[in-house]
Design an enzyme around this catalytic site. Sequence first.
Site, PDB file in Angstrom:
ATOM      1  CG  LEU A   1     -10.883 -24.887  -0.074  1.00  0.00           C
ATOM      2  CD1 LEU A   1     -10.507 -26.148  -0.996  1.00  0.00           C
ATOM      3  CD2 LEU A   1     -10.893 -24.850   1.342  1.00  0.00           C
ATOM      4  N   GLY A   2     -11.991 -21.830  -2.232  1.00  0.00           N
ATOM      5  CA  GLY A   2     -13.016 -21.237  -2.679  1.00  0.00           C
ATOM      6  C   GLY A   2     -14.215 -21.345  -1.785  1.00  0.00           C
TER       7      GLY A   2
ATOM      8  CG  ASP B   1       0.017  -3.987   2.664  1.00  0.00           C
ATOM      9  OD1 ASP B   1       0.385  -3.520   1.710  1.00  0.00           O
ATOM     10  OD2 ASP B   1      -0.322  -3.589   3.834  1.00  0.00           O
TER      11      ASP B   1
ATOM     12  N   GLY C   1       3.590   6.610   8.272  1.00  0.00           N
ATOM     13  CA  GLY C   1       4.972   6.736   7.998  1.00  0.00           C
ATOM     14  C   GLY C   1       5.579   5.427   8.278  1.00  0.00           C
ATOM     15  CG  ASN C   2       6.213   3.816  12.275  1.00  0.00           C
ATOM     16  OD1 ASN C   2       5.746   4.678  12.985  1.00  0.00           O
ATOM     17  ND2 ASN C   2       7.624   3.735  12.387  1.00  0.00           N
ATOM     18  CB  SER C   3       3.229   1.685   6.015  1.00  0.00           C
ATOM     19  OG  SER C   3       2.183   1.619   6.648  1.00  0.00           O
TER      20      SER C   3
ATOM     21  CG  HIS D   1      -0.383   0.300   2.633  1.00  0.00           C
ATOM     22  ND1 HIS D   1      -0.064  -0.722   3.426  1.00  0.00           N
ATOM     23  CD2 HIS D   1       0.005   1.325   3.187  1.00  0.00           C
ATOM     24  CE1 HIS D   1       0.386  -0.194   4.438  1.00  0.00           C
ATOM     25  NE2 HIS D   1       0.386   1.067   4.275  1.00  0.00           N
TER      26      HIS D   1
END
Length: 403
Positions: free
Chosen positions: A292-293, A152, A235-237, A122
């Site tokens: 798997l669904g 992510d 900002g840490n992401s 992100h």
Amino acid sequence: MRKKRGLWLAMAFLAVTLAGCAPCGLAAAAGRAASPTQPAAGLSAPLPEVRGSLPNVAEQEKLLVDLYKRTSPAVVNVQVTKRSQGTFRFDPQQGEPPDEFVHGQGSGFVIDREAHIVTNHHVVEGAEEVLVIYSDGDQARGQVVGADADSDLAVIKADHLPAGVAPLELSDTDQVEVGQAAIAIGNPFGLQGTLTTGIVSAVGRTLPLGRESSSIGGRFSIPRMIQTDAAINPGNSGGPLLDSRGRVIGINTAINAQNGVNSGVGFAVPVSLIRRVVPRLIQEGRYVYPWLGISGRDVNPDIADAMGLPSRRGALVVEVVKSSPAERAGLRPSTRRVTAHDTELEVGGDVITAIDDQPVRQFDDLLVYLIENASVGQTVRLTIIRDGQPQVVPVTLAERPTD
């Protein structure tokens, strides 16, 4: 920033051109240094030094100081330029039209000597330009070489790696325990090289932070996330969560907060997922998940009583996605609703109790097994309870839908 069910992705946007201002605590433009904090009036003289510190406190301080000196050069500021997704209504009387670009930032860390940098998906999603700023101020242009929304995670290739910068070492998430030290380094609110400390508050959290898919009617979840009280802010992401030896145990990703700032409940993608996904992103640019669904939930006492189950553990199949591997294998979804303690429950579907002879005590066990042990095209054996009787159903896994 995006908010979902009280979870904030810990990325900071430096400039919001529609409003013409920046979030509190942020420089208004990328790369502008934060103003030094001024001392309060009447406190020009430093406070007296505390004497007689306990030896273990001094040892802890030295550990953190040494750890920071050793690891911080590998932690970078990731600044991105993205095309605005908003629709602006331009009034000529208000002057020039707003810029069509927004500038955001996050964190990242060097993972190898080829200048590959790991960050969050992100942080770089939709980025047209990426700038990597090392701890000594050296700047490098970056290119996103791979990204995976479902974990992510993303990988940036910087155009150079400064001399003396050593990649961070990856730990093994299976060794992470509640109560152990957790140390975050990153760039909250644009303040580069910030270290915060805490503990591992919990392990094994499953959060819906992956890609949203119309096929499943929701987001894919990320399992085994680490919860920490080490301060994580916008900002840490993408920055590392470290153990007391300076090894990466996770990548800081989200916080549970109402206003988008630290509340003592932060989450990190576990290093087990980093180890599995990042090499594929570097080599192939993407990661393929087995699918798997089904959607489902944990069996609880009310469900067990309503269905006459022999155990109160397992994963109840609530829905089966059309044309999915689960449908082709004949798995059955819930067929009726019951009310227990003023709560409506869906019951009557297959209950999965094992996959390849590995116990499934809760729905998360199924998700973890598929991600960590299975692959597309593999046939897994599901032990289920159907109409009160155990049986084994083979299912050949497919690739997760890309919609």
